[in-house]
Design an enzyme around this catalytic site. Structure first.
Site, PDB file in Angstrom:
ATOM      1  N   HIS A  94       0.830  -1.209   0.000  1.00  0.00           N
ATOM      2  CA  HIS A  94       0.000   0.000   0.000  1.00  0.00           C
ATOM      3  C   HIS A  94       0.862   1.257   0.000  1.00  0.00           C
ATOM      4  O   HIS A  94       0.604   2.194  -0.769  1.00  0.00           O
ATOM      5  CB  HIS A  94      -0.916   0.012   1.224  1.00  0.00           C
ATOM      6  CG  HIS A  94      -1.660   1.304   1.412  1.00  0.00           C
ATOM      7  ND1 HIS A  94      -2.874   1.567   0.806  1.00  0.00           N
ATOM      8  CD2 HIS A  94      -1.350   2.422   2.128  1.00  0.00           C
ATOM      9  CE1 HIS A  94      -3.275   2.777   1.138  1.00  0.00           C
ATOM     10  NE2 HIS A  94      -2.378   3.323   1.950  1.00  0.00           N
ATOM     11  N   GLU A  95       1.870   1.295   0.870  1.00  0.00           N
ATOM     12  CA  GLU A  95       2.735   2.476   0.923  1.00  0.00           C
ATOM     13  C   GLU A  95       3.512   2.643  -0.383  1.00  0.00           C
ATOM     14  O   GLU A  95       3.742   3.773  -0.830  1.00  0.00           O
ATOM     15  CB  GLU A  95       3.694   2.378   2.109  1.00  0.00           C
ATOM     16  CG  GLU A  95       3.006   2.339   3.475  1.00  0.00           C
ATOM     17  CD  GLU A  95       2.003   3.468   3.676  1.00  0.00           C
ATOM     18  OE1 GLU A  95       2.157   4.535   3.071  1.00  0.00           O
ATOM     19  OE2 GLU A  95       1.042   3.268   4.452  1.00  0.00           O
ATOM     20  N   HIS A  98       1.590   4.497  -2.949  1.00  0.00           N
ATOM     21  CA  HIS A  98       1.739   5.959  -2.928  1.00  0.00           C
ATOM     22  C   HIS A  98       2.980   6.391  -3.712  1.00  0.00           C
ATOM     23  O   HIS A  98       2.968   7.436  -4.382  1.00  0.00           O
ATOM     24  CB  HIS A  98       1.851   6.456  -1.488  1.00  0.00           C
ATOM     25  CG  HIS A  98       0.567   6.379  -0.719  1.00  0.00           C
ATOM     26  ND1 HIS A  98      -0.618   6.919  -1.195  1.00  0.00           N
ATOM     27  CD2 HIS A  98       0.270   5.830   0.490  1.00  0.00           C
ATOM     28  CE1 HIS A  98      -1.586   6.706  -0.313  1.00  0.00           C
ATOM     29  NE2 HIS A  98      -1.076   6.045   0.716  1.00  0.00           N
ATOM     30  N   HIS A 102       3.139   8.892  -6.896  1.00  0.00           N
ATOM     31  CA  HIS A 102       4.053  10.029  -7.004  1.00  0.00           C
ATOM     32  C   HIS A 102       4.837   9.973  -8.308  1.00  0.00           C
ATOM     33  O   HIS A 102       4.987  10.983  -9.001  1.00  0.00           O
ATOM     34  CB  HIS A 102       5.009  10.020  -5.812  1.00  0.00           C
ATOM     35  CG  HIS A 102       5.802  11.269  -5.678  1.00  0.00           C
ATOM     36  ND1 HIS A 102       6.861  11.412  -4.804  1.00  0.00           N
ATOM     37  CD2 HIS A 102       5.725  12.475  -6.317  1.00  0.00           C
ATOM     38  CE1 HIS A 102       7.378  12.618  -4.907  1.00  0.00           C
ATOM     39  NE2 HIS A 102       6.706  13.286  -5.816  1.00  0.00           N
TER      40      HIS A 102
END
Length: 228
Positions: A94-95, A98, A102
């Protein structure tokens, strides 16, 4: 009324947070058949997305996992960084979702990043005005409509930030789940565990957004809803 709103959503937030911790504890006890740690999964997902300028680091705390776009780091708590289970797989991917956002200039992430400093400033202004009002702001002759515009304006920014955060978080989870499934990081049963864990993590943001929307509506009603 504002205290009732705060208390109700505080209870809801506590309930969701407790459920989230319970889910992560449960799924952390399920060894991953692929036997990959969260750190290894994160690095693999970054590599698969051709991202070479993001570091995966371990940070202190529990459920302190986050992606920092400022220094391009995927920050994982010890349980996730070293964990080899369905929960750590869910959080780590999940991280990294991100980080992929980006790298691909995901619109909602860009908007949230733009709102971060504005939201911080709005929060400070809101605190100053509310404290001043409690300790003599009205007695000093500040007109109520003026205070209302500041309070509602500031809280509108904060509410917008919580709303914009929702698609960012849901999209990161979607990217993560699609990748762990396609890459065979998890088995079908482990996939369901990861999906459930991320669902409850997303619920914390949903509660925060609903609380902010409700509070904003209350302030609008108080200052501009009429006082007949």
């Amino acid at each position: 009324m504002i205290f009732v709103i705060v208390i109700l959503f505080a209870i809801a937030g506590f309930a969701v947070s407790s459920r989230l911790k319970s889910k992560f504890k449960k799924y952390s006890q399920t060894p991953l058949q692929a036997n990959l740690s969260g750190a290894e999964i994160a690095k693999l997902m970054l590599a698969d997305n051709n991202i070479s300028d993001v570091q995966v680091v371990c940070v202190e705390g529990q459920l302190t996992d986050h992606y920092n776009p400022a220094n391009r780091t995927v920050n994982l708590s010890p349980d996730v960084y070293y964990g080899r289970n369905a929960a750590s797989a869910a959080v780590a991917s999940h991280e990294c979702g991100h980080a992929v956002q980006h790298a691909t200039s995901y619109t909602w992430l860009n908007l949230r990043s733009t709102l971060v400093p504005i939201q911080h400033s709005a929060g400070k202004i809101l605190n100053i005005v509310l404290i001043a009002s409690l300790f003599g702001g009205f007695a000093l002759g500040l007109p109520i409509p003026f205070i209302g515009y500041i309070v509602v304006g500031s809280y509108s920014v904060i509410t917008l930030f919580t709303i914009v955060t929702l698609p960012v978080e849901f999209d990161a989870s979607s990217r993560a789940l699609a990748w762990v499934k396609t890459r065979n990081i998890v088995t079908p049963s482990e996939y369901e565990m990861s999906k459930d864990a991320l669902k409850w993590a997303a619920m914390t943001y949903v509660v925060a957004a609903l609380a902010s929307i409700t509070t904003l509506a209350y302030y609008i009603m108080v200052f501009f809803g009429g006082r007949d």
